[in-house]
Design a protein around this motif. Structure first.
Motif, PDB file in Angstrom:
ATOM      1  N   SER A   1       0.731  -1.737   0.258  1.00 47.83           N
ATOM      2  CA  SER A   1      -0.113   0.275   0.178  1.00 47.83           C
ATOM      3  C   SER A   1       0.797   1.362  -0.075  1.00 47.83           C
ATOM      4  O   SER A   1       0.350   1.922  -0.487  1.00 47.83           O
ATOM      5  CB  SER A   1      -1.044   0.263   1.259  1.00 47.83           C
ATOM      6  N   ARG A   2       1.996   1.533   0.776  1.00 50.81           N
ATOM      7  CA  ARG A   2       2.739   2.632   0.740  1.00 50.81           C
ATOM      8  C   ARG A   2       3.665   2.708  -0.905  1.00 50.81           C
ATOM      9  O   ARG A   2       3.378   3.564  -0.706  1.00 50.81           O
ATOM     10  CB  ARG A   2       3.826   2.192   2.180  1.00 50.81           C
TER      11      ARG A   2
ATOM     12  N   HIS B   1       1.380   4.094  -2.528  1.00 53.20           N
ATOM     13  CA  HIS B   1       0.446   5.393  -2.069  1.00 53.20           C
ATOM     14  C   HIS B   1       2.365   6.453  -2.544  1.00 53.20           C
ATOM     15  O   HIS B   1       2.308   7.238  -3.304  1.00 53.20           O
ATOM     16  CB  HIS B   1       0.932   6.136  -0.912  1.00 53.20           C
TER      17      HIS B   1
ATOM     18  N   THR C   1      -4.379   2.400   0.960  1.00 58.00           N
ATOM     19  CA  THR C   1      -3.975   2.852  -0.207  1.00 58.00           C
ATOM     20  C   THR C   1      -4.731   1.328  -1.246  1.00 58.00           C
ATOM     21  O   THR C   1      -5.308   0.907  -2.457  1.00 58.00           O
ATOM     22  CB  THR C   1      -3.380   2.861  -0.477  1.00 58.00           C
TER      23      THR C   1
ATOM     24  N   SER D   1     -12.095   7.656  -1.395  1.00 56.98           N
ATOM     25  CA  SER D   1     -10.434   7.716  -0.543  1.00 56.98           C
ATOM     26  C   SER D   1     -10.612   7.727   0.584  1.00 56.98           C
ATOM     27  O   SER D   1     -12.918   7.803   1.476  1.00 56.98           O
ATOM     28  CB  SER D   1      -9.546   9.488  -0.416  1.00 56.98           C
TER      29      SER D   1
END
Length: 294
Positions: free
Chosen positions: A25-26, A29, A264, A274
């Motif tokens: 996810s990071r 992102h 994310t 979001s």
């Protein structure tokens, strides 16, 4: 009740899956793994230590150690028995170190996140003091564990795995467990005291606040696990219940530290909106929150 092997590997599978989801996810992102931040790399380190913990604690559950019951006749031990108990005692030392390193590194990742969220806010001073307290607690605990309570190395033989050991602190580690409990529980309570009010006072929608508070509220279970692993270490030192609570404490701490960072990825998979819902005008703190976690 599930056996330790089954339960520990279930916890391991869930915790590692969530941690990997955080890293994916990071990466999504930031656009590249090269842009992952220090707390992300600290979590990679935690997973390595956590893996060692799970493997080691399953070994410890099936071996004897130099923790001998009152009145035990050491002369009845064969050379093979002594070697097996020395091996078991070494594995206990590894388990204890892996547990301490895992828990305190997870605390560090959360403090890094808190620091980003509270820049230019009054809570930032408390976060910095908390970081210093966590660092002091870990250093104090390790110095006393490895160099004071037992004085492990003498004539190239460690009393931590000597059979028998001349010092009960080398086998039962009572002073270390008390020291660990004091610093561990107090720092966890302080972290909860900073995080939950901060999220409750934020201007995020109520549903989002509840999600975040539930995630960080898992810290209460982490505290309960820490209490119970020490309780069983003192009341049933020859039993195995403490091993279950060691696994539960570390695993839940990893979940708490990683779940907030998975949004994310979940949004990509399930085509969700979001986290702020797209309809709320966030203030500066909420913008920073969204940037920090998602």
């Amino acid at each position: 009740m599930l056996g330790l092997a089954v339960e520990s590997w279930i916890w391991y599978g869930v915790a590692v899956t969530v941690a990997i989801a955080r890293l994916v996810s990071r990466t999504l992102h930031f656009g590249s793994p090269k842009r992952l931040q220090i707390d992300d790399w600290l979590m990679v380190f935690v997973l390595c230590v956590y893996t060692t913990l799970i493997v080691s604690i399953n070994i410890v559950a099936d071996v004897n150690t130099n923790l001998l019951p009152p009145g035990f006749d050491v002369s009845e031990l064969t050379e093979q028995d002594i070697k097996q108990r020395e091996y078991g005692s070494k594995m206990v030392l590894i388990v204890e170190q892996c547990q301490c390193i895992s828990v305190w590194t997870v605390k560090l990742t959360l403090v890094v996140m808190y620091h980003r969220l509270t820049i230019a806010r009054k809570e930032n001073t408390a976060v910095k003091l908390l970081a210093g307290y966590i660092a002091f607690g870990f250093i104090f605990m390790e110095i006393f564990y490895l160099g004071v309570w037992c004085r492990p190395f003498r004539h190239y033989v460690s009393h931590y795995w000597a059979v028998p050991t001349p010092n009960i602190q080398c086998s039962a580690a009572i002073n270390h467990l008390i020291t660990n409990a004091v610093f561990n529980l107090s720092s966890d309570l302080i972290m909860l005291g900073i995080a939950l009010p901060m999220f409750i006072r934020s201007e995020l929608p109520l549903k989002k606040k509840m999600i975040l508070c539930c995630i960080f509220g898992l810290g209460i279970f982490v505290i309960l696990s820490a209490l119970l692993n020490k309780y069983y270490s003192f009341t049933e030192p020859f039993g195995s219940m403490w091993t279950f609570w060691y696994v539960r404490e570390v695993s839940t701490a990893i979940l708490v530290a990683n779940l907030p960072f998975t949004w994310t990825l979940l949004r990509r998979i399930f085509n969700l909106r979001s986290f702020d819902g797209g309809s709320v005008v966030l203030n500066r703190w909420e913008d920073r929150y969204r940037e920090t976690i998602f």
